[in-house]
Enzyme design. Sequence first.
Site, PDB file in Angstrom:
ATOM      1  N   THR A 185      -7.828  64.394  24.288  1.00  0.00           N
ATOM      2  CA  THR A 185      -7.538  63.382  23.261  1.00  0.00           C
ATOM      3  C   THR A 185      -6.158  63.693  22.700  1.00  0.00           C
ATOM      4  O   THR A 185      -5.714  64.844  22.739  1.00  0.00           O
ATOM      5  CB  THR A 185      -8.564  63.438  22.116  1.00  0.00           C
ATOM      6  OG1 THR A 185      -8.469  64.721  21.514  1.00  0.00           O
ATOM      7  CG2 THR A 185      -9.971  63.224  22.626  1.00  0.00           C
ATOM      8  N   GLU A 330     -13.809  60.293  24.549  1.00  0.00           N
ATOM      9  CA  GLU A 330     -15.072  61.047  24.522  1.00  0.00           C
ATOM     10  C   GLU A 330     -16.254  60.230  25.035  1.00  0.00           C
ATOM     11  O   GLU A 330     -17.337  60.763  25.246  1.00  0.00           O
ATOM     12  CB  GLU A 330     -15.394  61.493  23.083  1.00  0.00           C
ATOM     13  CG  GLU A 330     -14.461  62.548  22.521  1.00  0.00           C
ATOM     14  CD  GLU A 330     -13.215  61.963  21.859  1.00  0.00           C
ATOM     15  OE1 GLU A 330     -12.797  60.848  22.228  1.00  0.00           O
ATOM     16  OE2 GLU A 330     -12.653  62.634  20.975  1.00  0.00           O
ATOM     17  N   LYS A 439     -10.974  56.067  -0.476  1.00  0.00           N
ATOM     18  CA  LYS A 439     -12.135  56.185  -1.354  1.00  0.00           C
ATOM     19  C   LYS A 439     -11.661  55.947  -2.773  1.00  0.00           C
ATOM     20  O   LYS A 439     -10.952  56.759  -3.354  1.00  0.00           O
ATOM     21  CB  LYS A 439     -12.781  57.561  -1.187  1.00  0.00           C
ATOM     22  CG  LYS A 439     -13.296  57.714   0.244  1.00  0.00           C
ATOM     23  CD  LYS A 439     -14.264  58.841   0.421  1.00  0.00           C
ATOM     24  CE  LYS A 439     -14.819  58.772   1.860  1.00  0.00           C
ATOM     25  NZ  LYS A 439     -15.550  59.931   2.272  1.00  0.00           N
ATOM     26  N   TRP A 444     -15.628  52.607  -0.696  1.00  0.00           N
ATOM     27  CA  TRP A 444     -14.684  52.696   0.416  1.00  0.00           C
ATOM     28  C   TRP A 444     -13.901  51.393   0.574  1.00  0.00           C
ATOM     29  O   TRP A 444     -14.475  50.299   0.518  1.00  0.00           O
ATOM     30  CB  TRP A 444     -15.416  52.989   1.728  1.00  0.00           C
ATOM     31  CG  TRP A 444     -16.068  54.340   1.781  1.00  0.00           C
ATOM     32  CD1 TRP A 444     -16.178  55.253   0.768  1.00  0.00           C
ATOM     33  CD2 TRP A 444     -16.702  54.928   2.924  1.00  0.00           C
ATOM     34  NE1 TRP A 444     -16.835  56.363   1.208  1.00  0.00           N
ATOM     35  CE2 TRP A 444     -17.176  56.206   2.517  1.00  0.00           C
ATOM     36  CE3 TRP A 444     -16.913  54.526   4.242  1.00  0.00           C
ATOM     37  CZ2 TRP A 444     -17.843  57.063   3.389  1.00  0.00           C
ATOM     38  CZ3 TRP A 444     -17.583  55.373   5.111  1.00  0.00           C
ATOM     39  CH2 TRP A 444     -18.049  56.637   4.692  1.00  0.00           C
TER      40      TRP A 444
HETATM   41  P1  ADP Z   1      -6.336  58.438  21.686  1.00  0.00           P
HETATM   42  O1  ADP Z   1      -6.837  58.860  20.334  1.00  0.00           O
HETATM   43  O2  ADP Z   1      -5.862  59.514  22.550  1.00  0.00           O
HETATM   44  O3  ADP Z   1      -5.536  57.194  21.683  1.00  0.00           O
HETATM   45  P2  ADP Z   1      -8.735  57.089  22.456  1.00  0.00           P
HETATM   46  O4  ADP Z   1      -8.435  55.923  23.297  1.00  0.00           O
HETATM   47  O5  ADP Z   1      -9.880  57.916  22.835  1.00  0.00           O
HETATM   48  O6  ADP Z   1      -7.572  58.037  22.515  1.00  0.00           O
HETATM   49  O7  ADP Z   1      -8.845  56.606  20.972  1.00  0.00           O
HETATM   50  C1  ADP Z   1     -10.071  56.135  20.517  1.00  0.00           C
HETATM   51  C2  ADP Z   1      -9.946  55.508  19.166  1.00  0.00           C
HETATM   52  O8  ADP Z   1      -9.160  54.330  19.236  1.00  0.00           O
HETATM   53  C3  ADP Z   1     -11.256  55.045  18.601  1.00  0.00           C
HETATM   54  O9  ADP Z   1     -11.967  56.095  18.013  1.00  0.00           O
HETATM   55  C4  ADP Z   1     -10.810  53.994  17.613  1.00  0.00           C
HETATM   56  O10 ADP Z   1     -10.398  54.568  16.398  1.00  0.00           O
HETATM   57  C5  ADP Z   1      -9.619  53.390  18.280  1.00  0.00           C
HETATM   58  N1  ADP Z   1      -9.994  52.142  18.955  1.00  0.00           N
HETATM   59  C6  ADP Z   1     -10.308  51.958  20.247  1.00  0.00           C
HETATM   60  N2  ADP Z   1     -10.582  50.669  20.503  1.00  0.00           N
HETATM   61  C7  ADP Z   1     -10.454  50.002  19.328  1.00  0.00           C
HETATM   62  C8  ADP Z   1     -10.609  48.633  18.937  1.00  0.00           C
HETATM   63  N3  ADP Z   1     -10.949  47.679  19.794  1.00  0.00           N
HETATM   64  N4  ADP Z   1     -10.393  48.332  17.643  1.00  0.00           N
HETATM   65  C9  ADP Z   1     -10.036  49.278  16.753  1.00  0.00           C
HETATM   66  N5  ADP Z   1      -9.878  50.567  17.069  1.00  0.00           N
HETATM   67  C10 ADP Z   1     -10.081  50.938  18.341  1.00  0.00           C
END
Ligand code: ADP
Length: 542
Positions: A185, A330, A439, A444
């Site tokens: 990540t 993940e 917060k 929230w």
């Molecule tokens: P990185 O953090 O390396 O970019 P990821 O693709 O695993 O890798 O990131 C996942 C995160 O991206 C999710 O936990 C979320 O916060 C955000 N995310 C993914 N898809 C969406 C979406 N359609 N709308 C809003 N947030 C998103």
Amino acid sequence: MQGLMQDWPLLCHKILDYAAQQHGRREIVTRSVEGPIVRTNYAEIRLRSLKVAQRLARDGFREGDRIGTLAWNTARHLEAWYGIMGMGGVYHTLNPRLFPEQIVWIMNHAEDQALFVDLTFMPIVEKIAPAIRSLKKVIVLTDAAHMPASALTNIVAFEEWLAEADGDYAWRELDEKAACGMCYTSGTTGDPKGVVYSHRSNVLHAMIAVQKDAMGIGSTDAILPVVPMFHANAWGLAQSAPMIGAKLVMPGGRMDGAAIYELLDTEKVTMSAAVPTVWLMLLQYLEEQGKKLPHLQKVIIGGSACPRSMTQKFRDDYDVEVIHAWGMTEMSPLGTLGTMKPEVAGLSGDAQLDIKQKQGYAPFGVEMKITGDTNDEKPWDGRTFGRLKVRGPAIARAYYGGAGKDQFDPDGWFDTGDVAHVDANGYMQITDRAKDVIKSGGEWISTIDLENLAVGHPDVAEAAVIGIAHPKWDERPLLVIVKKPGREVTKEQILAFMDGKIAKWWMPDDVSFVEAIPHTATGKIQKTTLRDQFRDYRLPSP
Ligand code: ADP
């Protein structure tokens, strides 16, 4: 009593065996890194993947070895993945948009033994290779004619290296739970964390992804995965496309509007997947050039929130269905997809956009729940939000080396770090990252809702909201805005635009105009950096 069915382990190379047997002549078209469009098919990819496996084994690489790839989406990258997996190795995708020091850290952490690399990234590799302690070999994904001069010693051109193998190799017989892939990540907070996929999780994830109500793909589709294989497992497309025998169109290193349009058009692409920024570039290009998309039927958009205006434009101007998806590295990475259940299928116009703006619902294989501060489960009423937790066979149960333990609940749930609400029909909407949510007075406030609203203003190019410490309310929202080039707009005009569209107590206390908002290597707003920039900022007194 035991069932009497065969033990047929879920191994990734079985996907390729299937594709070669049932869909052998289906094309894989690549815009090569060298330039020209090149064509191959699943039968050839399988043979060459066998050669990769054979060659790796002959070079002394063994089961469980991590083998890095620093490469665009191409047929050769696919061959590298399947070859690595088929000899029992673990493909480890590296994101070239990271800083070189981060790539070094990640490769050392994973102890990568070899590296497949595209020509584009040779300058990075020249620089970092000596710092990677475990690295024994660099394989450049090109032929001898295109090999660059290099100061590295153990370096070879892929085609030359491959030509020394005949493909007479049997895939390794592995436990389906064996590791086959790895992706870190991006680590916007702290060190990057390694996610380790298994053969079983990748195969199950692909079976989940292809379902009609998920990605809904089949052998008559031509799929263009713009989402890179180096980010979030390419949303599983490297496994799900061969699993159903779809044609694949690989964009290589060019992801600008003109290049993507050309492939969509000439290769008659029916389905594509990418993050919103890619589609912004394409839509802009289409408008400038007055082009249409006669073949494209649907696009999967995720990685960050898909703007409502984008879904609408695709639907109304190009007759293309947008499926908003959410997931994370993940989760292999699919979590939810916004296909339409019967409860909402009849909607049209704005009511349809209301649903499509949400991130969708979970397919079989992804369990979800939302919880409050004391792990109490929140209702699915479309309003109450909480931390989004997930469980399933393609979801991480730990990070490599035991990092980030607190994200895994003792009862088997993974805390996504996202904050969301879920409606009575099961449609989930992300309202924030848990570390970004504001917060205020014990309640929230969703920064994403505020940002979405602010970018709806015609003079706003990009918006970000962060919490600022407040003596009475703990935190209050500050809205940070980048204006569109050549436009002028005031704080009062922005706040007047937002007034009435959100609860009064959600209204930002102040608006700050900046030249640019910082982004991560995967294109997300980097709120930690933004909060640092505004560390000394004080809210105006009421
Ligand atoms: P990185 O953090 O390396 O970019 P990821 O693709 O695993 O890798 O990131 C996942 C995160 O991206 C999710 O936990 C979320 O916060 C955000 N995310 C993914 N898809 C969406 C979406 N359609 N709308 C809003 N947030 C998103």
